[in-house]
Design a protein around this motif. Sequence first.
Motif: not given
Length: 296
Positions: A40, A44, A71
């Motif tokens: 993740d 990003a 996040l």
Amino acid sequence: MNLSRHWAAAAAGLCFSAGVWAADPVVLLEVGGVKVTDQDVIAAIPPGTPDAQRAQMLQSAQGVTQTAKNLAARRLLAQEAQKNGLAAQPMVKARQKLADEKVLSDARLVQFEAEHAPNAKAVDDYARAEYKANPKAFTQPEETRVRHILIEGDTPESRDKAEKLLAQIKGGADFAKLATDNSQDPGSAAKGGDLGFAPSSRYVPEFGKAMDELKNKGDVSGLVQTKFGWHILKLEERRPSRVVPYEEVADKLKADATKRLVTDKRLAMTNGLIKDAKINEDAVKALGAAAPAKKK
């Protein structure tokens, strides 16, 4: 998979390769029923981020932690939005569609640029053409290397001290030693007053004028007053104006050339996609007319 090895691969610019994404994701943070993984955080990072910058971001524990927290908060807010029915709102749907299209279009642009990376000869040819077309951009002005002694202030005492130092220099004292022992310029005193090479225009006018008036190596100025105090200058060396050889600027020129060549191909491709677009000018005007007027 070892986390440090996983990030090392990402930092080396391999974060979108099949090898990295085939690995099991590693959970970095868990809160409120949501998990944020290393993948993740990697995802990003904006596509096209230079490898060195990507590595710097991933190697900062504080930065990675903050990104993971951001996040997680975003993911929890998205869940709340779903529960509150916001996902069904027309404006939210439209924005979500645009966000999806941006992710995919950005990925396609990265792919396109990789497919159309210019070869070494094209880059060198472009860089050399830029070099020849802009000779002034690669011309260095005359540079002068001087030593100086600074006595700060505009008082009779400061001038008297400067005059005594000048008399010692004229009597044969070592300029560099006097500068080290007496100069109040913290940037150069430890180097015997040596300021290195620079054009006279870099300095305040009175100082630059005194530099230009020194003719021969070893010449020493009289007292020169500036807003900083009293100076004594000694000429060490002059380097004449010159055109910087291509080889000295080739790396930067080639980097700029690569970026320009890729950008030109990308613009040609994207402009080609919309060259037959038909604009509904009435609708465009109507959209503007319907917009709320700005309050004065």
